[in-house]
Design an enzyme around this catalytic site. Sequence first.
Site, short mmCIF file in Angstrom:
data_model
loop_
_atom_site.label_atom_id
_atom_site.label_comp_id
_atom_site.label_asym_id
_atom_site.label_seq_id
_atom_site.Cartn_x
_atom_site.Cartn_y
_atom_site.Cartn_z
N THR A 276 0.79 -1.23 -0.10
CA THR A 276 -0.10 0.09 -0.07
C THR A 276 1.06 1.42 0.05
O THR A 276 1.91 1.28 0.74
CB THR A 276 -0.95 0.17 1.30
OG1 THR A 276 0.03 -0.11 2.30
CG2 THR A 276 -2.12 -1.06 1.16
N ASN A 278 1.37 4.86 0.77
CA ASN A 278 0.82 5.80 1.97
C ASN A 278 0.78 7.50 1.35
O ASN A 278 1.91 7.67 0.79
CB ASN A 278 1.42 5.73 3.10
CG ASN A 278 1.13 4.56 3.80
OD1 ASN A 278 1.45 3.29 2.98
ND2 ASN A 278 0.91 4.35 4.95
N GLU A 345 -3.98 4.78 2.80
CA GLU A 345 -3.03 3.75 2.13
C GLU A 345 -3.70 3.16 1.01
O GLU A 345 -4.90 2.78 1.10
CB GLU A 345 -2.99 2.41 3.21
CG GLU A 345 -2.56 2.84 4.58
CD GLU A 345 -2.19 1.79 5.39
OE1 GLU A 345 -2.03 0.60 4.87
OE2 GLU A 345 -2.06 1.85 6.36
C1 FMN Z 1 -8.41 -2.42 0.63
C2 FMN Z 1 -7.84 -2.30 1.93
C3 FMN Z 1 -8.61 -2.82 3.05
C4 FMN Z 1 -8.10 -2.83 4.43
N1 FMN Z 1 -8.77 -3.08 5.39
C5 FMN Z 1 -8.55 -3.17 6.66
C6 FMN Z 1 -9.15 -3.68 7.91
O1 FMN Z 1 -10.44 -3.63 7.58
N2 FMN Z 1 -8.65 -3.60 8.92
C7 FMN Z 1 -7.42 -3.41 9.23
O2 FMN Z 1 -7.18 -3.58 10.32
N3 FMN Z 1 -6.65 -3.10 8.30
C8 FMN Z 1 -7.11 -2.84 7.02
N4 FMN Z 1 -6.28 -2.67 5.86
C9 FMN Z 1 -5.03 -2.21 6.10
C10 FMN Z 1 -3.77 -3.05 6.25
O3 FMN Z 1 -3.85 -3.48 7.86
C11 FMN Z 1 -2.67 -2.20 5.97
O4 FMN Z 1 -2.50 -1.90 4.91
C12 FMN Z 1 -1.40 -2.89 6.84
O5 FMN Z 1 -1.33 -2.70 7.95
C13 FMN Z 1 -0.25 -2.03 5.98
O6 FMN Z 1 0.19 -1.05 6.68
P1 FMN Z 1 1.55 -0.40 5.99
O7 FMN Z 1 1.50 0.48 4.66
O8 FMN Z 1 1.58 0.77 7.03
O9 FMN Z 1 2.92 -1.44 5.98
C14 FMN Z 1 -6.76 -2.58 4.63
C15 FMN Z 1 -5.78 -2.18 3.42
C16 FMN Z 1 -6.27 -2.04 2.33
C17 FMN Z 1 -5.60 -1.72 1.33
N1 ADP Z 2 0.37 -2.20 -6.41
C1 ADP Z 2 0.94 -1.53 -5.70
N2 ADP Z 2 -0.02 -0.59 -4.83
C2 ADP Z 2 0.59 0.32 -4.04
N3 ADP Z 2 1.94 0.33 -4.00
C3 ADP Z 2 2.82 -0.37 -4.49
C4 ADP Z 2 2.20 -1.52 -5.46
N4 ADP Z 2 3.22 -2.13 -6.07
C5 ADP Z 2 4.25 -1.68 -5.53
N5 ADP Z 2 4.15 -0.55 -4.64
C6 ADP Z 2 5.13 0.14 -3.62
O1 ADP Z 2 5.06 -0.63 -2.17
C7 ADP Z 2 5.11 0.56 -1.54
C8 ADP Z 2 4.40 0.16 -0.27
O2 ADP Z 2 5.22 -1.14 0.38
P1 ADP Z 2 4.60 -1.62 1.89
O3 ADP Z 2 5.21 -3.15 2.02
O4 ADP Z 2 3.04 -1.46 1.99
O5 ADP Z 2 5.32 -0.56 2.80
P2 ADP Z 2 4.73 0.58 3.46
O6 ADP Z 2 3.24 0.76 3.46
O7 ADP Z 2 5.60 0.61 4.72
O8 ADP Z 2 5.84 1.92 2.79
C9 ADP Z 2 4.55 1.55 -1.99
O9 ADP Z 2 4.79 3.07 -1.35
C10 ADP Z 2 4.78 1.48 -3.40
O10 ADP Z 2 6.22 2.37 -3.73
#
Ligand code: FMN
Ligand code: ADP
Length: 422
Positions: A276, A278, A345
């Site tokens: 995701t 951010n 995210e």
């Molecule tokens: C489409 C989508 C739905 C999500 N739904 C939930 C949810 O219902 N509950 C939750 O705790 N996290 C949810 N998440 C968040 C994930 O827990 C989160 O992307 C993950 O913690 C990664 O965090 P990071 O980007 O900080 O690494 C969702 C993420 C996405 C992309």
């Molecule tokens: N399909 C995708 N959607 C979103 N981000 C992606 C995707 N593919 C690669 N990325 C890259 O991965 C990063 C997110 O990785 P992730 O493991 O979720 O770490 P964090 O959320 O801690 O940055 C994004 O910032 C982006 O650069």
Amino acid sequence: MASNSAAVFGSTGLVGSFILSNLLATGPFKPVTTIARRAPKAESPNLNSIVDADTNKWPATLIGLSPAPHVTFSAIGTTRAAAGGIENQWKIDHDLNVEVARAAKQAGVKTFVFISSAGSDGLLAATSPYSKMKKGVETTIKELEFDQGIIVRPGFILGEREQGRFVEGLLKGFVHGLSYLGLQDKIGQEAEVIARAAIRATQLADEGKAPSKHWVLGQSDIPQTQLNHYNTLITMAARPEIIGSEAGPEKPYPYKMEGKVISGFGRGSKELGIPTANLPVDDALTPWIANIPSGVYFGFASLALPASHPDKPSSTAAEGAFTVFPMVMSIGYNPFYKNTVRSAEVHILHKFGQDFYDAHMRLLILGFIREEKDYKSLEALIEDINFDCEVAKKSLAREAWGEKRGKSHRQGERRAPQNILG
Ligand SMILES: Cc1cc2nc3c(=O)[nH]c(=O)nc-3n(C[C@H](O)[C@H](O)[C@H](O)COP(=O)(O)O)c2cc1C
Ligand SMILES: Nc1ncnc2c1ncn2[C@@H]1O[C@H](COP(=O)(O)OP(=O)(O)O)[C@@H](O)[C@H]1O
């Protein structure tokens, strides 16, 4: 009387605005009527907003509503400073709430919910004027004998007030700090958590699960009740695969936000296999974000990929040109991970050959899929996110949602047309 109509008082305030936005986004309530001095920020075809600067007329307006609301929420409240003294605050926090509750009873409202305060039943109730006001309203509600009375007693209410208060900002930092010690839930609660607990309590009451006819939710009941909300409200079987009208996105959408892609907690790719991207959540740049329900949304993401990026299409070779992709995103606290900071995210529905941190990303948010939930296992979270991706794909594939560009979206080669990206 329609069993699914609701009225909200205090809808422009902190907790009231979250009650309203959560009811509109997720609740089965139609219509949701607000009676207020100003129009609320929320927009929806299901919103019936009545603006009247004369609060003396509110009780009669409530009685005149047809159909009478099944549930009425009151989050009316002000501060001594804003009211211009304790006497004026009493007129609003006590008298107006009492008048609204009486009118609700006369209108035939079944469930009345009052956002009170944690001090209303302790030693403070006898001494502090603020607690006396709240206690007075609670007593009236009890005497009126609604089919269901619900009193929600939060501690400090955390969240951004519309006016943004410095002291509250300090308090918020302090109380959030306590979360590391496991104390936050006992001292202060997020405005959105309080709002969800209030809504969930009305649903539990309708299911005959309220512990009593005059149900008081204390501070530690609040996070618990809204957690039940996460766990029980949505089941996979009940989830629709397509969201929104065939005719295209409806109010309040679209929402727009943009910024540089920043790092999150690094869990997306590693733990979930769902990366995701951010974006910083900045209430000053995107004021709407403070008032929308936390949850899962879908729409389009435009990315300005650097020329060196393997996914940059040759047709948009120019540095700074945007490439459009469908996306699904989460705005909120990720209850599974118990974050204390709200994040935005985005999972882009495209397989990228390389990261794109620091790239400029523009989002066009077109609809709400579901609330964020807590999960018993990582697998269950992943399963739900994968289902969200399918919902987003199917919903965006319709013509009025951008199907005309379906092919180019999939290849990520062209800008979305003006009617969608504006
Ligand atoms: C489409 C989508 C739905 C999500 N739904 C939930 C949810 O219902 N509950 C939750 O705790 N996290 C949810 N998440 C968040 C994930 O827990 C989160 O992307 C993950 O913690 C990664 O965090 P990071 O980007 O900080 O690494 C969702 C993420 C996405 C992309
Ligand atoms: N399909 C995708 N959607 C979103 N981000 C992606 C995707 N593919 C690669 N990325 C890259 O991965 C990063 C997110 O990785 P992730 O493991 O979720 O770490 P964090 O959320 O801690 O940055 C994004 O910032 C982006 O650069």
